[in-house]
Design an enzyme around this catalytic site. Structure first.
Site, PDB file in Angstrom:
ATOM      1  N   GLU A   1      41.536  33.173  42.966  1.00 46.18           N
ATOM      2  CA  GLU A   1      41.535  34.040  41.784  1.00 46.18           C
ATOM      3  C   GLU A   1      40.654  33.472  40.678  1.00 46.18           C
ATOM      4  O   GLU A   1      40.610  32.274  40.456  1.00 46.18           O
ATOM      5  CB  GLU A   1      42.958  34.244  41.257  1.00 46.18           C
ATOM      6  CG  GLU A   1      43.891  34.943  42.238  1.00 46.18           C
ATOM      7  CD  GLU A   1      43.460  36.373  42.586  1.00 46.18           C
ATOM      8  OE1 GLU A   1      42.506  36.900  41.973  1.00 46.18           O
ATOM      9  OE2 GLU A   1      44.076  36.945  43.494  1.00 46.18           O
ATOM     10  N   GLY A   2      39.990  34.359  39.976  1.00 36.58           N
ATOM     11  CA  GLY A   2      39.056  33.962  38.923  1.00 36.58           C
ATOM     12  C   GLY A   2      39.717  33.762  37.567  1.00 36.58           C
ATOM     13  O   GLY A   2      40.929  33.916  37.401  1.00 36.58           O
ATOM     14  N   PHE A   3      38.862  33.415  36.626  1.00 39.52           N
ATOM     15  CA  PHE A   3      39.275  33.067  35.276  1.00 39.52           C
ATOM     16  C   PHE A   3      40.099  34.171  34.601  1.00 39.52           C
ATOM     17  O   PHE A   3      41.119  33.907  33.973  1.00 39.52           O
ATOM     18  CB  PHE A   3      38.012  32.809  34.455  1.00 39.52           C
ATOM     19  CG  PHE A   3      38.239  32.232  33.102  1.00 39.52           C
ATOM     20  CD1 PHE A   3      38.918  31.041  32.934  1.00 39.52           C
ATOM     21  CD2 PHE A   3      37.736  32.871  31.966  1.00 39.52           C
ATOM     22  CE1 PHE A   3      39.102  30.489  31.678  1.00 39.52           C
ATOM     23  CE2 PHE A   3      37.915  32.331  30.701  1.00 39.52           C
ATOM     24  CZ  PHE A   3      38.595  31.142  30.559  1.00 39.52           C
TER      25      PHE A   3
ATOM     26  N   HIS B   1      28.647  44.621  30.672  1.00 39.36           N
ATOM     27  CA  HIS B   1      29.104  43.639  31.655  1.00 39.36           C
ATOM     28  C   HIS B   1      28.820  44.188  33.048  1.00 39.36           C
ATOM     29  O   HIS B   1      29.403  45.189  33.472  1.00 39.36           O
ATOM     30  CB  HIS B   1      30.599  43.312  31.542  1.00 39.36           C
ATOM     31  CG  HIS B   1      31.033  42.401  32.660  1.00 39.36           C
ATOM     32  ND1 HIS B   1      32.117  42.652  33.467  1.00 39.36           N
ATOM     33  CD2 HIS B   1      30.476  41.250  33.126  1.00 39.36           C
ATOM     34  CE1 HIS B   1      32.217  41.697  34.378  1.00 39.36           C
ATOM     35  NE2 HIS B   1      31.242  40.830  34.200  1.00 39.36           N
TER      36      HIS B   1
END
Ligand SMILES: Nc1nc2c(ncn2[C@@H]2O[C@H](COP(=O)(O)OP(=O)(O)O)[C@@H](O)[C@H]2O)c(=O)[nH]1
Ligand SMILES: [Mg+2]
Length: 445
Positions: free
Chosen positions: A69-71, A308
């Site tokens: 899992e990312g930030f 983004h």
């Protein structure tokens, strides 16, 4: 609730495409041969221990998240854990949340920089976090606790049998571990495993728990079945939000103020390259989040389009809801015309090849590109935050479908007081038919 469900495909794609992570996982799994033979934390002897002392005992809640899992999903899990700690504190003991050090994130690939055991203070304002719920850094925990020992690790998992009779119900039970355990016993009988890169850390006990429900479903277990001082919930993302986008959610979210040095770098960049200042753009920020209550529509934002553009694992899966670079640039140009903006700031994780193509298609685009020295200081996490901060101050923002990185920008803009029309926008895939736009989540103060 609907929102937590939306996260599922993201984790799914990440888990499937992150080949490196997968290999790493496999290696670790092979190294772990020991199975758990723990005392039952649900046993009657534990339950029978009634706390009689009047004073509130100091207890520590630690947690960790599935490695791939990312930030930004991790930031979401923090909100769930803060909510659980609030419930625990209401019901009895003096629980403190221990912040899991940052590091070893799959997306943090900048070579030759040290990105492990990073304290939260490098990315977030600790005093702001503390104004919401008591938190301490992991190293403070070691010092207070008298050593790198965690009394009990609970590895959270789903139910092996899935939903019974296709019916959703909230429940939690001690169960055999479904997946191979990532912890193994050392010669002294302690459990060793991944504790954020702190190799001296060990656990006294490890147990698997099947949990299905919101974060506070764990409160009775932690209060009644477990009496030890420090408890770590591993795979904490298994638990859902107590109340997504409710007051408590937003209190915690608002308390996640970015570290000041990162905000300052972002502000300097806005002034220098994007002609954007808080006074002119009506985005004045209060250092004290509890006093930040901007009216919806009061923020104007800097004279640029904020973008983004999530790539990497989002395009590897050939997802229908992610555009080609050409498609994205076409959309950006049309938005710039429509909103009379002649500058565009792009935050992206695109690789070198895609960046080259992007620059060719959109030569005037502005990006935050740190020098090697800056990168060493800020790290990939700091750069990501600066990207988010700059996007959060744009007059108009467009993000990528179901990216938690984009979601966190939405929230930041909501806090600053932007008109929702300028925030909840996403790119559509080139051939996507129904391009549903992101949901507006209003702050509950
Ligand atoms: N600096 C920077 N990093 C990004 C950007 N987009 C993605 N990343 C990196 O890729 C990771 C994506 O994972 P995550 O935060 O979980 O968001 P999600 O996967 O998009 O839901 C981020 O944490 C960053 O490390 C971007 O626009 N700028
Ligand atoms: Mg992710």
């Amino acid at each position: 609730m609907a929102h937590s469900v939306k996260h599922v495909p993201v984790s799914f794609i990440v888990s499937n495409c992150s080949f490196v992570v997968f290999v790493w996982y496999f290696v670790v799994a092979l190294a772990v041969l020991e199975t758990v033979n723990a005392d039952s934390v649900f046993s009657a002897s534990h339950t029978a221990t009634v706390q009689t002392a009047a004073a509130r005992d100091l207890r520590y809640l630690l947690y960790d998240v599935n490695p791939p899992e990312g930030f930004n999903l991790r930031r979401d899990v923090y909100i769930r854990m803060a909510s659980l700690v609030k419930t625990l504190r209401k019901n009895g003991d003096d629980w403190v949340l221990v912040l899991p050090p940052w590091g070893r994130l799959y997306h943090w690939q900048s070579p030759n920089i040290h990105q492990i055991r990073i304290p939260w203070g490098e990315f977030f304002s600790l005093t702001s976090l503390q104004a919401n719920v008591p938190v301490i850094e992991y190293e403070e925990f070691i010092a207070e606790n008298g050593g790198p020992f965690i009394d009990q690790v609970l590895v959270l998992q789903n139910y092996a049998e899935g939903w019974t009779d296709g019916k959703w119900e909230e429940k939690v039970d001690e169960r055999p571990c479904i997946e191979k355990l990532m912890y193994s016993k050392d010669k002294q009988g302690y459990y060793r495993g991944w504790f954020w890169g702190y190799e001296q850390t060990r656990a006294r006990n490890v147990t698997c728990i099947s949990a299905q429900g919101h974060a506070s479903i764990m409160a009775p277990v932690l209060q009644n079945n477990i009496t030890v001082t420090s408890v770590m919930l591993d795979r904490a993302e298994t638990l859902l939000h107590d109340h997504y986008a409710g007051k408590d959610y937003w209190d915690t979210r608002r308390s996640m103020v970015f570290a000041k040095h990162l905000r300052l770098i972002g502000d300097d960049f806005r002034a220098k390259y994007l002609n954007s200042t808080d006074d002119r753009d009506h985005t004045v920020y209060s250092e004290d989040w509890t006093r930040m209550k901007a009216k919806l529509g009061s923020a104007k934002g800097g004279p640029y389009l904020g973008v983004h553009l999530r790539r990497k694992d989002f395009i590897w899966g050939h997802r229908e809801d992610v555009p080609s670079l050409k498609g994205a640039v076409k959309k950006m140009r049309s938005l710039m015309r429509k909103h009379k903006l002649d500058k565009v700031f792009i935050a992206t994780d695109a690789d070198e090849e895609e960046l080259k193509e992007l620059k060719k298609l959109l030569p005037d685009m502005v990006r935050f590109e740190p020098s090697i020295e800056d990168l060493e200081l800020l790290k990939d996490g700091g750069v990501a935050i600066i990207d988010q901060w700059i996007c959060a101050h744009a007059r108009f923002f467009i993000g990528t479908s179901v990216s938690t990185f984009s979601f966190r920008i939405h929230e930041e803009r909501e806090i600053l007081g932007f008109d929702p029309k300028t925030t909840y926008n996403r790119f559509c895939g080139d051939t996507e038919k129904e391009c549903e736009q992101p949901t507006h989540w209003k702050i509950v103060y």
